[in-house]
Design a protein around this motif. Structure first.
Motif, PDB file in Angstrom:
ATOM      1  N   ARG A   1       0.868  -1.193   0.000  1.00 47.64           N
ATOM      2  CA  ARG A   1       0.000   0.000   0.000  1.00 47.64           C
ATOM      3  C   ARG A   1       0.893   1.226   0.000  1.00 47.64           C
ATOM      4  NH1 ARG A   1      -3.037  -3.568  -0.752  1.00 47.64           N
ATOM      5  NH2 ARG A   1      -4.933  -4.146   0.329  1.00 47.64           N
ATOM      6  N   LEU A   2       0.658   2.115  -0.974  1.00 48.13           N
ATOM      7  CA  LEU A   2       1.536   3.262  -1.108  1.00 48.13           C
ATOM      8  C   LEU A   2       0.883   4.318  -1.980  1.00 48.13           C
ATOM      9  CD1 LEU A   2       4.522   4.365  -0.755  1.00 48.13           C
ATOM     10  CD2 LEU A   2       5.013   3.189  -2.904  1.00 48.13           C
ATOM     11  N   LYS A   3       1.008   5.580  -1.593  1.00 49.10           N
ATOM     12  CA  LYS A   3       0.665   6.701  -2.476  1.00 49.10           C
ATOM     13  C   LYS A   3       1.972   7.206  -3.038  1.00 49.10           C
ATOM     14  CE  LYS A   3      -3.584   8.324  -0.378  1.00 49.10           C
ATOM     15  NZ  LYS A   3      -4.258   9.437   0.299  1.00 49.10           N
ATOM     16  N   ALA A   4       2.012   7.434  -4.345  1.00 46.23           N
ATOM     17  CA  ALA A   4       3.251   7.845  -4.994  1.00 46.23           C
ATOM     18  C   ALA A   4       2.937   8.718  -6.202  1.00 46.23           C
ATOM     19  CB  ALA A   4       4.047   6.614  -5.424  1.00 46.23           C
ATOM     20  N   THR A   5       3.974   9.305  -6.756  1.00 48.63           N
ATOM     21  CA  THR A   5       3.851  10.102  -7.975  1.00 48.63           C
ATOM     22  C   THR A   5       4.675   9.421  -9.053  1.00 48.63           C
ATOM     23  OG1 THR A   5       3.649  12.109  -6.651  1.00 48.63           O
ATOM     24  CG2 THR A   5       4.192  12.393  -8.979  1.00 48.63           C
ATOM     25  N   SER A   6       4.056   9.168 -10.201  1.00 43.21           N
ATOM     26  CA  SER A   6       4.762   8.487 -11.293  1.00 43.21           C
ATOM     27  C   SER A   6       5.872   9.383 -11.829  1.00 43.21           C
ATOM     28  CB  SER A   6       3.783   8.136 -12.420  1.00 43.21           C
ATOM     29  OG  SER A   6       3.469   9.290 -13.173  1.00 43.21           O
ATOM     30  N   ASP A   7       6.707   8.802 -12.669  1.00 44.66           N
ATOM     31  CA  ASP A   7       7.817   9.566 -13.246  1.00 44.66           C
ATOM     32  C   ASP A   7       7.335  10.691 -14.154  1.00 44.66           C
ATOM     33  OD1 ASP A   7       9.485   7.875 -11.821  1.00 44.66           O
ATOM     34  OD2 ASP A   7       9.895   6.568 -13.540  1.00 44.66           O
ATOM     35  N   SER A   8       6.092  10.604 -14.642  1.00 41.14           N
ATOM     36  CA  SER A   8       5.539  11.681 -15.471  1.00 41.14           C
ATOM     37  C   SER A   8       4.708  12.659 -14.649  1.00 41.14           C
ATOM     38  CB  SER A   8       4.693  11.097 -16.614  1.00 41.14           C
ATOM     39  OG  SER A   8       3.504  10.532 -16.084  1.00 41.14           O
ATOM     40  N   GLY A   9       4.614  12.437 -13.311  1.00 40.58           N
ATOM     41  CA  GLY A   9       3.927  13.383 -12.442  1.00 40.58           C
ATOM     42  C   GLY A   9       2.498  13.030 -12.072  1.00 40.58           C
ATOM     43  N   ARG A  10       2.038  11.833 -12.406  1.00 36.88           N
ATOM     44  CA  ARG A  10       0.661  11.418 -12.082  1.00 36.88           C
ATOM     45  C   ARG A  10       0.584  10.852 -10.673  1.00 36.88           C
ATOM     46  NH1 ARG A  10      -1.075   7.487 -16.679  1.00 36.88           N
ATOM     47  NH2 ARG A  10      -3.091   7.702 -15.681  1.00 36.88           N
ATOM     48  N   GLU A  11      -0.534  11.115  -9.999  1.00 38.24           N
ATOM     49  CA  GLU A  11      -0.760  10.557  -8.662  1.00 38.24           C
ATOM     50  C   GLU A  11      -1.177   9.096  -8.802  1.00 38.24           C
ATOM     51  OE1 GLU A  11      -0.240  12.067  -5.627  1.00 38.24           O
ATOM     52  OE2 GLU A  11       0.690  13.594  -6.909  1.00 38.24           O
ATOM     53  N   LEU A  12      -0.483   8.231  -8.045  1.00 37.85           N
ATOM     54  CA  LEU A  12      -0.750   6.796  -8.091  1.00 37.85           C
ATOM     55  C   LEU A  12      -1.038   6.278  -6.688  1.00 37.85           C
ATOM     56  CD1 LEU A  12       2.312   5.615 -10.250  1.00 37.85           C
ATOM     57  CD2 LEU A  12       0.031   6.209 -11.065  1.00 37.85           C
ATOM     58  N   GLY A  13      -1.834   5.236  -6.630  1.00 31.76           N
ATOM     59  CA  GLY A  13      -2.046   4.519  -5.383  1.00 31.76           C
ATOM     60  C   GLY A  13      -1.820   3.048  -5.633  1.00 31.76           C
ATOM     61  N   LEU A  14      -0.959   2.426  -4.836  1.00 32.80           N
ATOM     62  CA  LEU A  14      -0.728   0.990  -4.948  1.00 32.80           C
ATOM     63  C   LEU A  14      -1.620   0.283  -3.943  1.00 32.80           C
ATOM     64  CD1 LEU A  14       1.847   2.203  -6.285  1.00 32.80           C
ATOM     65  CD2 LEU A  14       3.059   0.211  -5.446  1.00 32.80           C
ATOM     66  N   PHE A  15      -2.386  -0.666  -4.432  1.00 29.52           N
ATOM     67  CA  PHE A  15      -3.285  -1.481  -3.621  1.00 29.52           C
ATOM     68  C   PHE A  15      -3.024  -2.932  -4.001  1.00 29.52           C
ATOM     69  CE2 PHE A  15      -5.185   2.665  -4.148  1.00 29.52           C
ATOM     70  CZ  PHE A  15      -5.558   3.003  -2.854  1.00 29.52           C
ATOM     71  N   LEU A  16      -1.911  -3.471  -3.493  1.00 31.33           N
ATOM     72  CA  LEU A  16      -1.426  -4.785  -3.905  1.00 31.33           C
ATOM     73  C   LEU A  16      -1.390  -5.742  -2.728  1.00 31.33           C
ATOM     74  CD1 LEU A  16       1.605  -3.425  -5.939  1.00 31.33           C
ATOM     75  CD2 LEU A  16      -0.569  -4.206  -6.887  1.00 31.33           C
ATOM     76  N   ASP A  17      -1.285  -7.036  -3.051  1.00 34.77           N
ATOM     77  CA  ASP A  17      -1.093  -8.034  -2.005  1.00 34.77           C
ATOM     78  C   ASP A  17       0.241  -7.763  -1.313  1.00 34.77           C
ATOM     79  OD1 ASP A  17      -0.017  -8.713  -4.614  1.00 34.77           O
ATOM     80  OD2 ASP A  17       0.646 -10.600  -3.753  1.00 34.77           O
ATOM     81  N   ARG A  18       0.307  -8.100  -0.054  1.00 32.35           N
ATOM     82  CA  ARG A  18       1.539  -7.902   0.711  1.00 32.35           C
ATOM     83  C   ARG A  18       2.483  -9.063   0.469  1.00 32.35           C
ATOM     84  NH1 ARG A  18       0.327  -4.571   6.044  1.00 32.35           N
ATOM     85  NH2 ARG A  18       1.911  -3.263   5.138  1.00 32.35           N
ATOM     86  N   GLY A  19       3.753  -8.792   0.622  1.00 32.23           N
ATOM     87  CA  GLY A  19       4.733  -9.866   0.563  1.00 32.23           C
ATOM     88  C   GLY A  19       5.760  -9.692  -0.526  1.00 32.23           C
ATOM     89  N   PRO A  20       5.407  -9.975  -1.785  1.00 34.17           N
ATOM     90  CA  PRO A  20       6.435  -9.915  -2.824  1.00 34.17           C
ATOM     91  C   PRO A  20       6.968  -8.497  -3.029  1.00 34.17           C
ATOM     92  CG  PRO A  20       4.511 -11.120  -3.609  1.00 34.17           C
ATOM     93  CD  PRO A  20       4.140 -10.488  -2.300  1.00 34.17           C
ATOM     94  N   VAL A  21       8.273  -8.397  -3.180  1.00 34.68           N
ATOM     95  CA  VAL A  21       8.923  -7.127  -3.468  1.00 34.68           C
ATOM     96  C   VAL A  21       8.619  -6.749  -4.907  1.00 34.68           C
ATOM     97  CG1 VAL A  21      11.175  -5.999  -3.719  1.00 34.68           C
ATOM     98  CG2 VAL A  21      10.782  -7.605  -1.847  1.00 34.68           C
ATOM     99  N   LEU A  22       8.341  -5.469  -5.152  1.00 30.94           N
ATOM    100  CA  LEU A  22       8.184  -4.996  -6.528  1.00 30.94           C
ATOM    101  C   LEU A  22       9.558  -5.017  -7.184  1.00 30.94           C
ATOM    102  CD1 LEU A  22       5.777  -1.995  -5.914  1.00 30.94           C
ATOM    103  CD2 LEU A  22       5.257  -4.107  -7.138  1.00 30.94           C
ATOM    104  N   ARG A  23       9.678  -5.758  -8.276  1.00 30.62           N
ATOM    105  CA  ARG A  23      10.960  -5.929  -8.956  1.00 30.62           C
ATOM    106  C   ARG A  23      11.145  -4.877 -10.037  1.00 30.62           C
ATOM    107  NH1 ARG A  23      13.261  -8.991  -5.493  1.00 30.62           N
ATOM    108  NH2 ARG A  23      14.944  -8.947  -6.975  1.00 30.62           N
TER     109      ARG A  23
END
Length: 191
Positions: free
Chosen positions: A31-53
């Protein structure tokens, strides 16, 4: 906000409409709020555990795809002779419950390396085991766990059959109360 909800595994750069560059400490979160490399607001709503590669794709609810990039960050790369010295270094560093990236140097086939976040205890250990340290900035994309496979607890290429009832007993016996460890560094777990 673009809501990213599905892991796609590794994708080609041209399959994504945007990228998201994150340091390792943020790629371990589901779970994370972030800004993409082009400046867009993003929200990650993913299963816990695996590292984003690095190179992994994430699909948004809208169908758009964003590709993950490992950020350039401070790391220590311990260079050592390939073979037993490299295996010994990886074993002893990994026994400290830290994430490690492993690699080889194409220019020096007799050398291998182990990369980890800066930590004076690990750096001393690596030097005692004969490694030459390089403190620099690079992407940190550590090895996935032996049983990690995009949201699954066990890889289906495990040597034992999943059709038989079994349980896992870990052969190492040590206290997991991290306050009792003699070393004074933080622990990062991606279980």
């Amino acid at each position: 906000m673009l809501r990213l909800t599905e892991r796609l595994g590794p994708i080609a750069a041209d399959q994504a409409s945007d990228t998201l560059t994150l340091p390792f400490e943020l790629r371990i979160r589901g779970r994370l709020k972030a800004t993409s490399d082009s400046g867009r607001e993003l929200g990650l709503f993913l299963d816990r555990g695996p590292v984003l590669r690095d190179g992994e794709g994430l699909r948004a609810e809208s169908g758009e795809i964003v590709r993950i990039r490992a950020a350039i960050e401070p790391v220590v790369t311990a260079h050592v002779t390939a073979g037993l010295p490299l295996a010994r270094l990886a074993y002893h560093l990994g026994n400290r419950h830290v994430q490690l990236a492993l690699g080889s140097d194409d220019a020096r086939p007799d050398q291998g390396w182990v990369r980890f976040p800066p930590d004076h205890v690990l750096e001393e250990l690596a030097e005692r085991l004969g490694a030459t340290l390089e403190r620099h900035q690079a992407p940190f994309d550590p090895e996935p766990g032996a049983y990690t496979q995009l949201g699954h607890g066990h890889s289906h290429s495990d040597p034992h059959s999943h059709s038989q009832a079994h349980h896992h007993e870990h052969e190492h016996e040590h206290d997991h109360d991290h306050d009792s460890h003699p070393h004074g560094h933080g622990h990062t777990h991606a279980h």
